[in-house]
Write a protein that holds these residues in place. Structure first.
Motif, PDB file in Angstrom:
ATOM      1  N   SER A   1       0.836  -1.215   0.000  1.00 17.76           N
ATOM      2  CA  SER A   1       0.000   0.000   0.000  1.00 17.76           C
ATOM      3  C   SER A   1       0.866   1.259   0.000  1.00 17.76           C
ATOM      4  N   GLY A   2       2.061   1.160   0.600  1.00 20.17           N
ATOM      5  CA  GLY A   2       2.959   2.321   0.622  1.00 20.17           C
ATOM      6  C   GLY A   2       3.362   2.738  -0.785  1.00 20.17           C
ATOM      7  N   ALA A   3       3.512   1.737  -1.677  1.00 17.53           N
ATOM      8  CA  ALA A   3       3.885   2.044  -3.062  1.00 17.53           C
ATOM      9  C   ALA A   3       2.798   2.895  -3.720  1.00 17.53           C
ATOM     10  N   MET A   4       1.545   2.687  -3.286  1.00 17.13           N
ATOM     11  CA  MET A   4       0.440   3.454  -3.871  1.00 17.13           C
ATOM     12  C   MET A   4       0.518   4.923  -3.423  1.00 17.13           C
ATOM     13  N   TYR A   5       0.832   5.145  -2.130  1.00 18.50           N
ATOM     14  CA  TYR A   5       0.999   6.534  -1.667  1.00 18.50           C
ATOM     15  C   TYR A   5       2.213   7.171  -2.330  1.00 18.50           C
ATOM     16  N   ARG A   6       3.258   6.368  -2.534  1.00 19.72           N
ATOM     17  CA  ARG A   6       4.460   6.895  -3.191  1.00 19.72           C
ATOM     18  C   ARG A   6       4.170   7.252  -4.654  1.00 19.72           C
ATOM     19  N   ALA A   7       3.447   6.373  -5.359  1.00 21.15           N
ATOM     20  CA  ALA A   7       3.125   6.641  -6.766  1.00 21.15           C
ATOM     21  C   ALA A   7       2.214   7.872  -6.876  1.00 21.15           C
ATOM     22  N   ALA A   8       1.272   8.004  -5.949  1.00 17.59           N
ATOM     23  CA  ALA A   8       0.386   9.181  -5.965  1.00 17.59           C
ATOM     24  C   ALA A   8       1.212  10.449  -5.746  1.00 17.59           C
ATOM     25  N   THR A   9       2.210  10.367  -4.862  1.00 15.90           N
ATOM     26  CA  THR A   9       3.073  11.530  -4.598  1.00 15.90           C
ATOM     27  C   THR A   9       3.825  11.931  -5.866  1.00 15.90           C
ATOM     28  N   LEU A  10       4.372  10.940  -6.566  1.00 17.14           N
ATOM     29  CA  LEU A  10       5.094  11.212  -7.810  1.00 17.14           C
ATOM     30  C   LEU A  10       4.163  11.875  -8.826  1.00 17.14           C
ATOM     31  N   HIS A  11       2.937  11.373  -8.907  1.00 15.73           N
ATOM     32  CA  HIS A  11       1.955  11.916  -9.846  1.00 15.73           C
ATOM     33  C   HIS A  11       1.660  13.393  -9.539  1.00 15.73           C
ATOM     34  N   PHE A  12       1.390  13.696  -8.265  1.00 21.11           N
ATOM     35  CA  PHE A  12       1.079  15.081  -7.893  1.00 21.11           C
ATOM     36  C   PHE A  12       2.279  16.005  -8.160  1.00 21.11           C
ATOM     37  N   LEU A  13       3.484  15.498  -7.954  1.00 14.21           N
ATOM     38  CA  LEU A  13       4.678  16.318  -8.211  1.00 14.21           C
ATOM     39  C   LEU A  13       4.855  16.541  -9.711  1.00 14.21           C
ATOM     40  N   ASN A  14       4.720  15.460 -10.485  1.00 10.85           N
ATOM     41  CA  ASN A  14       4.889  15.567 -11.937  1.00 10.85           C
ATOM     42  C   ASN A  14       3.881  16.524 -12.560  1.00 10.85           C
ATOM     43  N   GLU A  15       2.650  16.455 -12.033  1.00 12.50           N
ATOM     44  CA  GLU A  15       1.585  17.285 -12.613  1.00 12.50           C
ATOM     45  C   GLU A  15       1.529  18.662 -11.975  1.00 12.50           C
ATOM     46  N   ASN A  16       2.420  18.898 -11.004  1.00  8.89           N
ATOM     47  CA  ASN A  16       2.468  20.190 -10.328  1.00  8.89           C
ATOM     48  C   ASN A  16       1.139  20.549  -9.660  1.00  8.89           C
ATOM     49  N   LEU A  17       0.530  19.583  -9.001  1.00  9.43           N
ATOM     50  CA  LEU A  17      -0.782  19.799  -8.389  1.00  9.43           C
ATOM     51  C   LEU A  17      -0.612  20.049  -6.894  1.00  9.43           C
ATOM     52  N   SER A  18      -1.392  21.004  -6.379  1.00  8.86           N
ATOM     53  CA  SER A  18      -1.267  21.371  -4.965  1.00  8.86           C
ATOM     54  C   SER A  18      -2.172  20.495  -4.103  1.00  8.86           C
ATOM     55  N   LEU A  19      -1.635  20.082  -2.947  1.00 11.12           N
ATOM     56  CA  LEU A  19      -2.415  19.238  -2.037  1.00 11.12           C
ATOM     57  C   LEU A  19      -3.402  20.084  -1.231  1.00 11.12           C
ATOM     58  N   SER A  20      -3.205  21.407  -1.247  1.00 13.75           N
ATOM     59  CA  SER A  20      -4.101  22.237  -0.447  1.00 13.75           C
ATOM     60  C   SER A  20      -5.282  22.774  -1.256  1.00 13.75           C
ATOM     61  N   SER A  21      -5.332  22.453  -2.545  1.00 15.06           N
ATOM     62  CA  SER A  21      -6.499  22.863  -3.330  1.00 15.06           C
ATOM     63  C   SER A  21      -7.377  21.638  -3.588  1.00 15.06           C
ATOM     64  N   GLU A  22      -8.638  21.726  -3.126  1.00 12.75           N
ATOM     65  CA  GLU A  22      -9.560  20.587  -3.294  1.00 12.75           C
ATOM     66  C   GLU A  22      -9.722  20.211  -4.770  1.00 12.75           C
ATOM     67  N   ASP A  23      -9.796  21.266  -5.606  1.00 15.03           N
ATOM     68  CA  ASP A  23      -9.956  21.070  -7.051  1.00 15.03           C
ATOM     69  C   ASP A  23      -8.791  20.299  -7.652  1.00 15.03           C
ATOM     70  N   GLU A  24      -7.587  20.720  -7.243  1.00 15.16           N
ATOM     71  CA  GLU A  24      -6.388  20.079  -7.798  1.00 15.16           C
ATOM     72  C   GLU A  24      -6.237  18.650  -7.282  1.00 15.16           C
ATOM     73  N   VAL A  25      -6.637  18.416  -6.035  1.00 13.42           N
ATOM     74  CA  VAL A  25      -6.576  17.052  -5.499  1.00 13.42           C
ATOM     75  C   VAL A  25      -7.537  16.161  -6.297  1.00 13.42           C
ATOM     76  N   ARG A  26      -8.721  16.698  -6.580  1.00 11.90           N
ATOM     77  CA  ARG A  26      -9.712  15.933  -7.362  1.00 11.90           C
ATOM     78  C   ARG A  26      -9.142  15.595  -8.746  1.00 11.90           C
ATOM     79  N   ARG A  27      -8.545  16.626  -9.367  1.00 13.59           N
ATOM     80  CA  ARG A  27      -7.975  16.429 -10.702  1.00 13.59           C
ATOM     81  C   ARG A  27      -6.874  15.373 -10.665  1.00 13.59           C
ATOM     82  N   GLY A  28      -6.067  15.456  -9.622  1.00 16.32           N
ATOM     83  CA  GLY A  28      -4.967  14.496  -9.459  1.00 16.32           C
ATOM     84  C   GLY A  28      -5.500  13.083  -9.319  1.00 16.32           C
TER      85      GLY A  28
END
Ligand code: CDP
Length: 227
Positions: free
Chosen positions: A34-61
C-alpha cells in the motif's frame, strides 16, 4: 483450508515489505504494497504540479491517477506502474520519501486509495503492508502484525536497500527521514499509524529477514488452521 487476510503495519523501514513479500510467496498469497500506492500518488502530484491544499487540484490528481502492479517476467518481482509507466525505482527515491507523508495526510486521497486496496484484497489470500491496514483497510483481518525496530537498524537497512538500487544516501539523512515520517504518520488525524489491540507485535531489531519471516509464517499458519 480457508485463505485469510494478513495485515502488516508498522514504522517506516522496519522490513514490512520484504517480510510481506516473502510471506505471500511462501503461502501462495497476493502481496500488495500500500505504501507504493501513496508513493506513486506523490510522484503523480509532483509531476503534474498539483497542490495538495487545493480541493480542485486534489480531485484532478485523483481523476488522472491510475496505479497498478505487474510482475516483471525476468525477475519475478512485483513492480509499481503509474498511468502505465514503470515507476518502481523512482518512487523509492529520497525525494519521494521526503514528500509522501504529507500527501498521506489528505483525507480524500486516503479514501480513494483505501477503496482500491479493499478491492484488491477482496478475494482473501492477501498480505498487505502499510500503516492503517489492520485499523482501516482490513479491520477484520484474521492476522494483524505490528512491526517495530530501532531507528539505527532501520536506517542501516534502508541505506543498503537504496545502495542496491544505485542510490547512495547518508545514514543521517535516512534516519531523519524515517523519524520524521514516523512522527507525521503517527500524529495525523486521518487514520494514524497505531498498534491495534488485536495485533501481534514483532520487534525485528535483532532478527534477520529469514528469522522475521519464519516468525510471521508461524503466526499465519496458526491462524489459517483455525480458519
Ligand atoms: O517502506 P517504507 O517503510 O519506507 O514506507 P512505505 O510503506 O513505502 O510508505 C510510505 C509512506 O506512505 C508512509 O510513510 C506513510 O506516510 C504513507 N502510507 C500510509 O499513510 N498508509 C499506508 N497504508 C501506507 C503508507
Amino acid at each position: 483450508m480457508g485463505k485469510i487476510v494478513i495485515a502488516i503495519d508498522g514504522y517506516s523501514g522496519c522490513g514490512k515489505s520484504s517480510t510481506a513479500k516473502a510471506l505471500a510467496k511462501n503461502l501462495g498469497y497476493t502481496y500488495i504494497d500500500s505504501g507504493a500506492m501513496y508513493r506513486a500518488a506523490t510522484l503523480h502530484f509532483l509531476n503534474e504540479n498539483l497542490s495538495l491544499s487545493s480541493e480542485d487540484e486534489v480531485r484532478r490528481g485523483l481523476d488522472s491517477l491510475e496505479i497498478s502492479f505487474r510482475i516483471n517476467p525476468e525477475t519475478g518481482l512485483q513492480e509499481t506502474y503509474l498511468n502505465g509507466r514503470n515507476v518502481e525505482d523512482e518512487i523509492r527515491s529520497m525525494h519521494i520519501s521526503q514528500k509522501v507523508s504529507e500527501l498521506a495526510t489528505v483525507a480524500s486521497i486516503r479514501k480513494e486509495l483505501v477503496a482500491q486496496q479493499q478491492r484488491l484484497g477482496r478475494g482473501k489470500g492477501v498480505v498487505m503492508d502499510g500503516r492503517d491496514i489492520g485499523s482501516v483497510v482490513f479491520p477484520t483481518a484474521e492476522l494483524k502484525v505490528f512491526m517495530t525496530a530501532n531507528l539505527k537498524t532501520r536506517a542501516k537497512r534502508r541505506q543498503l536497500e537504496l545502495l542496491e538500487k544505485g542510490q547512495s544516501v547518508d545514514l543521517i539523512d535516512i534516519e531523519e527521514n524515517l523519524a520524521n515520517r514516523d512522527e507525521v504518520d503517527s500524529s495525523r488525524t486521518e487514520s494514524p499509524l497505531m498498534k491495534m489491540p488485536d495485533a501481534e507485535e514483532v520487534d525485528t531489531s535483532d532478527l534477520t529477514l529469514e528469522e522475521q519471516v519464519a516468525k510471521i509464517i508461524l503466526l499465519a499458519k496458526a491462524k489459517i488452521k483455525m480458519n
